[in-house]
Design a protein around this motif. Sequence first.
Motif, PDB file in Angstrom:
ATOM      1  N   PRO A 167       4.591   3.827  -9.404  1.00  0.00           N
ATOM      2  CA  PRO A 167       3.829   2.771  -9.037  1.00  0.00           C
ATOM      3  C   PRO A 167       3.745   3.069  -7.356  1.00  0.00           C
ATOM      4  O   PRO A 167       4.500   3.592  -6.799  1.00  0.00           O
ATOM      5  CB  PRO A 167       4.622   1.488  -9.287  1.00  0.00           C
ATOM      6  CG  PRO A 167       6.148   1.608  -9.718  1.00  0.00           C
ATOM      7  CD  PRO A 167       5.982   3.407 -10.289  1.00  0.00           C
ATOM      8  N   CYS A 168       2.773   2.514  -7.071  1.00  0.00           N
ATOM      9  CA  CYS A 168       2.475   2.636  -5.627  1.00  0.00           C
ATOM     10  C   CYS A 168       3.313   1.806  -4.638  1.00  0.00           C
ATOM     11  O   CYS A 168       4.000   0.862  -5.048  1.00  0.00           O
ATOM     12  CB  CYS A 168       0.743   2.351  -5.344  1.00  0.00           C
ATOM     13  SG  CYS A 168       0.523   0.589  -5.405  1.00  0.00           S
ATOM     14  N   THR A 169       3.170   1.860  -3.453  1.00  0.00           N
ATOM     15  CA  THR A 169       3.921   1.189  -2.475  1.00  0.00           C
ATOM     16  C   THR A 169       3.267  -0.264  -2.311  1.00  0.00           C
ATOM     17  O   THR A 169       4.115  -1.140  -2.147  1.00  0.00           O
ATOM     18  CB  THR A 169       3.728   1.696  -1.282  1.00  0.00           C
ATOM     19  OG1 THR A 169       2.519   1.949  -0.784  1.00  0.00           O
ATOM     20  CG2 THR A 169       4.748   3.074  -0.806  1.00  0.00           C
ATOM     21  N   PHE A 170       2.153  -0.747  -2.768  1.00  0.00           N
ATOM     22  CA  PHE A 170       1.904  -1.982  -2.807  1.00  0.00           C
ATOM     23  C   PHE A 170       2.627  -2.853  -3.904  1.00  0.00           C
ATOM     24  O   PHE A 170       3.021  -3.908  -3.985  1.00  0.00           O
ATOM     25  CB  PHE A 170       0.176  -2.040  -3.124  1.00  0.00           C
ATOM     26  CG  PHE A 170      -0.833  -1.537  -2.204  1.00  0.00           C
ATOM     27  CD1 PHE A 170      -0.500  -1.702  -0.740  1.00  0.00           C
ATOM     28  CD2 PHE A 170      -1.800  -0.753  -2.398  1.00  0.00           C
ATOM     29  CE1 PHE A 170      -1.289  -1.300   0.166  1.00  0.00           C
ATOM     30  CE2 PHE A 170      -2.484  -0.247  -1.637  1.00  0.00           C
ATOM     31  CZ  PHE A 170      -2.305  -0.558  -0.210  1.00  0.00           C
ATOM     32  N   CYS A 171       2.872  -1.876  -4.932  1.00  0.00           N
ATOM     33  CA  CYS A 171       3.589  -2.503  -6.123  1.00  0.00           C
ATOM     34  C   CYS A 171       5.150  -2.604  -5.902  1.00  0.00           C
ATOM     35  O   CYS A 171       5.827  -3.457  -6.496  1.00  0.00           O
ATOM     36  CB  CYS A 171       3.252  -1.761  -7.196  1.00  0.00           C
ATOM     37  SG  CYS A 171       1.732  -2.169  -7.649  1.00  0.00           S
ATOM     38  N   THR A 172       5.756  -1.820  -5.220  1.00  0.00           N
ATOM     39  CA  THR A 172       7.201  -1.614  -5.005  1.00  0.00           C
ATOM     40  C   THR A 172       7.616  -2.438  -3.555  1.00  0.00           C
ATOM     41  O   THR A 172       9.045  -2.580  -3.561  1.00  0.00           O
ATOM     42  CB  THR A 172       7.594  -0.321  -4.953  1.00  0.00           C
ATOM     43  OG1 THR A 172       6.744   0.572  -3.888  1.00  0.00           O
ATOM     44  CG2 THR A 172       7.171   0.456  -6.454  1.00  0.00           C
ATOM     45  N   VAL A 184      -4.403   7.015  -9.604  1.00  0.00           N
ATOM     46  CA  VAL A 184      -4.284   5.373  -9.318  1.00  0.00           C
ATOM     47  C   VAL A 184      -2.904   5.209  -9.917  1.00  0.00           C
ATOM     48  O   VAL A 184      -2.454   5.583 -10.704  1.00  0.00           O
ATOM     49  CB  VAL A 184      -5.483   4.792 -10.315  1.00  0.00           C
ATOM     50  CG1 VAL A 184      -6.823   4.859  -9.524  1.00  0.00           C
ATOM     51  CG2 VAL A 184      -5.425   5.383 -11.493  1.00  0.00           C
ATOM     52  N   CYS A 185      -2.443   4.069  -9.224  1.00  0.00           N
ATOM     53  CA  CYS A 185      -1.340   3.549  -9.580  1.00  0.00           C
ATOM     54  C   CYS A 185      -1.335   2.802 -11.017  1.00  0.00           C
ATOM     55  O   CYS A 185      -2.355   2.376 -11.413  1.00  0.00           O
ATOM     56  CB  CYS A 185      -0.921   2.491  -8.562  1.00  0.00           C
ATOM     57  SG  CYS A 185       0.441   1.354  -9.135  1.00  0.00           S
ATOM     58  N   GLY A 186      -0.336   3.292 -11.932  1.00  0.00           N
ATOM     59  CA  GLY A 186      -0.408   2.727 -13.209  1.00  0.00           C
ATOM     60  C   GLY A 186      -0.282   1.255 -13.399  1.00  0.00           C
ATOM     61  O   GLY A 186      -0.752   0.489 -14.256  1.00  0.00           O
ATOM     62  N   VAL A 187       0.279   0.559 -12.131  1.00  0.00           N
ATOM     63  CA  VAL A 187       0.538  -0.957 -12.548  1.00  0.00           C
ATOM     64  C   VAL A 187      -0.936  -1.485 -11.802  1.00  0.00           C
ATOM     65  O   VAL A 187      -1.438  -2.341 -12.399  1.00  0.00           O
ATOM     66  CB  VAL A 187       1.775  -1.307 -11.572  1.00  0.00           C
ATOM     67  CG1 VAL A 187       1.957  -2.762 -11.723  1.00  0.00           C
ATOM     68  CG2 VAL A 187       3.292  -0.527 -12.129  1.00  0.00           C
ATOM     69  N   CYS A 188      -1.107  -1.293 -10.755  1.00  0.00           N
ATOM     70  CA  CYS A 188      -2.221  -2.127  -9.953  1.00  0.00           C
ATOM     71  C   CYS A 188      -3.583  -1.577 -10.232  1.00  0.00           C
ATOM     72  O   CYS A 188      -4.819  -2.405  -9.816  1.00  0.00           O
ATOM     73  CB  CYS A 188      -1.975  -2.522  -8.478  1.00  0.00           C
ATOM     74  SG  CYS A 188      -1.702  -1.028  -7.530  1.00  0.00           S
ATOM     75  N   GLY A 189      -3.582  -0.054  -9.947  1.00  0.00           N
ATOM     76  CA  GLY A 189      -4.859   0.555 -10.165  1.00  0.00           C
ATOM     77  C   GLY A 189      -5.375   0.865  -8.904  1.00  0.00           C
ATOM     78  O   GLY A 189      -6.524   1.441  -8.823  1.00  0.00           O
TER      79      GLY A 189
END
Length: 201
Positions: A66-71, A54-59
């Motif tokens: 971090p995942c592409t949703f976050c970046t 899981v992405c450490g920012v959004c989960g």
Amino acid sequence: MEIPREIRGLLEALMKLPGIGEKTAEDILHTLLTHTELRQELHARLGDLQGMGVCGVCGAWSRDNPCTFCTDPARENRLLVVPLPRDVWLFERTGYRGRYHVLGGLLSPLEGISAEDLRLESLRHRLISTSWREVILALGATFEADTTAAFLREYLQEHGVEVPLTRLGVGLPVGKTLDRLDLDTLREALINRKPLDSEEM
Ligand SMILES: [Zn+2]
């Protein structure tokens, strides 16, 4: 007749999957025994899941952290708060193109999920470190969803976090979790979102 150990092991593993009883597990097993190519494909696909986390920012589920949703810089400056990682994919299918925060569940005394189990600290951190245009609570239409929404509102107030909070609009069938809603209903509820005000909670 004795069932071979490997076969029994696979049957038992299949029956750990949601909705798979003994009969269905046997059907799947026989399909796998009959179709070598399908077996190989599944083996490869399951291997692909290695390294997923899981992405450490959004989960959200992601290989990158971090995942592409976050970046992705093209995403809107809105934050959609959902209970589970799978809910992220659900909203992607509605056409929503903002960012996400996975809470990790909903408050539920019955299931033993309390505030300490939710990703609250990271939510608070994200809310104060970025100026969000909107924070949308998309928690579903269950008792637990309402309880969690009320709790979040209070939690943020207590911590002095001021954000424009909205929630999904009317049309959500009462008692349904997000994954039990059809895409049109979800899309409609997202379009018709409304401010999260205290009288309704
Ligand atoms: Zn992320």
